[in-house]
Scaffold this active site. Sequence first.
Site, PDB file in Angstrom:
ATOM      1  N   ASP A   1       0.826  -1.205   0.000  1.00 34.22           N
ATOM      2  CA  ASP A   1       0.000   0.000   0.000  1.00 34.22           C
ATOM      3  C   ASP A   1       0.867   1.265   0.000  1.00 34.22           C
ATOM      4  OD1 ASP A   1      -2.328   1.460   0.016  1.00 34.22           O
ATOM      5  OD2 ASP A   1      -2.676   1.261   2.170  1.00 34.22           O
TER       6      ASP A   1
ATOM      7  N   ASN B   1     -10.810  -2.965  -5.834  1.00 35.03           N
ATOM      8  CA  ASN B   1     -10.061  -1.981  -6.635  1.00 35.03           C
ATOM      9  C   ASN B   1     -10.715  -1.687  -7.993  1.00 35.03           C
ATOM     10  OD1 ASN B   1      -6.774  -3.048  -5.438  1.00 35.03           O
ATOM     11  ND2 ASN B   1      -8.101  -1.396  -4.714  1.00 35.03           N
TER      12      ASN B   1
HETATM   13  C1  FPP Z   1      -1.823   0.269  -3.304  1.00 28.15           C
HETATM   14  O1  FPP Z   1      -1.430   1.584  -3.393  1.00 28.15           O
HETATM   15  C2  FPP Z   1      -1.422  -0.438  -4.492  1.00 28.15           C
HETATM   16  C3  FPP Z   1      -2.295  -1.026  -5.349  1.00 28.15           C
HETATM   17  C4  FPP Z   1      -3.757  -1.030  -5.238  1.00 28.15           C
HETATM   18  C5  FPP Z   1      -1.802  -1.709  -6.498  1.00 28.15           C
HETATM   19  C6  FPP Z   1      -0.536  -2.426  -6.218  1.00 28.15           C
HETATM   20  C7  FPP Z   1       0.167  -2.427  -7.473  1.00 28.15           C
HETATM   21  C8  FPP Z   1       1.478  -2.505  -7.621  1.00 28.15           C
HETATM   22  C9  FPP Z   1       2.486  -2.734  -6.570  1.00 28.15           C
HETATM   23  C10 FPP Z   1       1.996  -2.366  -8.949  1.00 28.15           C
HETATM   24  C11 FPP Z   1       1.330  -3.286  -9.843  1.00 28.15           C
HETATM   25  C12 FPP Z   1       1.783  -4.663  -9.590  1.00 28.15           C
HETATM   26  C13 FPP Z   1       1.334  -5.646 -10.307  1.00 28.15           C
HETATM   27  C14 FPP Z   1       1.933  -6.995 -10.170  1.00 28.15           C
HETATM   28  C15 FPP Z   1       0.253  -5.386 -11.230  1.00 28.15           C
HETATM   29  P1  FPP Z   1      -2.580   2.660  -3.496  1.00 28.15           P
HETATM   30  O2  FPP Z   1      -2.801   2.966  -4.923  1.00 28.15           O
HETATM   31  O3  FPP Z   1      -3.772   2.200  -2.745  1.00 28.15           O
HETATM   32  O4  FPP Z   1      -1.869   3.857  -2.772  1.00 28.15           O
HETATM   33  P2  FPP Z   1      -2.555   4.928  -1.813  1.00 28.15           P
HETATM   34  O5  FPP Z   1      -3.122   4.165  -0.644  1.00 28.15           O
HETATM   35  O6  FPP Z   1      -1.408   5.777  -1.438  1.00 28.15           O
HETATM   36  O7  FPP Z   1      -3.589   5.641  -2.629  1.00 28.15           O
END
Ligand code: FPP
Length: 248
Positions: free
Chosen positions: A16, A64
């Site tokens: 996250d 998501n």
């Molecule tokens: C959470 O950060 C991350 C995600 C929902 C996606 C995770 C994705 C990756 C690590 C990259 C993609 C990897 C693959 C294998 C497809 P957030 O977007 O919720 O961050 P925030 O909480 O700061 O908004």
Amino acid sequence: MNDLNLKRLHVAIIMDGNGRWAAQRGLPRTAGHRAGIAALRRVVERAPDAGIDCLTLYAFSSDNWKRPRAEVEFIFRLLRIFLRIETAQLSANEVRLEVIGRRDRLPQAVLEAIEKAERATAGGERMHLRVAIDYSSREAIARAAASAIEMLGPNEVSSIDWLGPCLGRALTAESGEVDLLIRTGGEKRLSDFLLWECAYTELVFLERMWPEFDATDLDAALDEFRHRERRFGGVPAVQECSQWPATV
Ligand code: FPP
């Protein structure tokens, strides 16, 4: 050295903080996800030598899908690029890749890329890498319950003594329960991730955003884990009473 230091571990990570990492730098959220891939690569490289047998990463939850379409498409594009570039390396490092979660809602090209990568890495025995995509733990539990009900006769289904172990087997047979769960990004919740498998998991919550996470952070979390006492509802080993219940 105690058992915890010898046991090969199942570690799960909620990656996250990509969006906030990007915002802090005046970048679009997509830049955070791109940097998140680099962190993912660092962790997968370090994990087998750090004593991890199974690594489960939360990449895209079923919730998501509520995100803007452009962001969802970008994450799937990144996933395809990741699979295309990394499959050979995973295979060379004897890492077996498996994607967990629903497959029926994934774009066809993503599905094909996943299946190709899974086939190419199927022989890997050094570490099992599970990437959760369109994953919901509640949905996985409900699905396991549905197959258990289908498999068991009406008599067994009505008995919780049968159903519990049956569900447990369906959910943990291959990868086991989770020993340690790490969540980056400062939030302290499970977000529908591996709810059954985390019944006795040690939790480590870090303020650090996922794109900043590296091998040193993984080692530090494992070190913290190894200093914890896991009692699984029991008492510390020295206080164990071996005669119960006969002498009660
Ligand atoms: C959470 O950060 C991350 C995600 C929902 C996606 C995770 C994705 C990756 C690590 C990259 C993609 C990897 C693959 C294998 C497809 P957030 O977007 O919720 O961050 P925030 O909480 O700061 O908004």
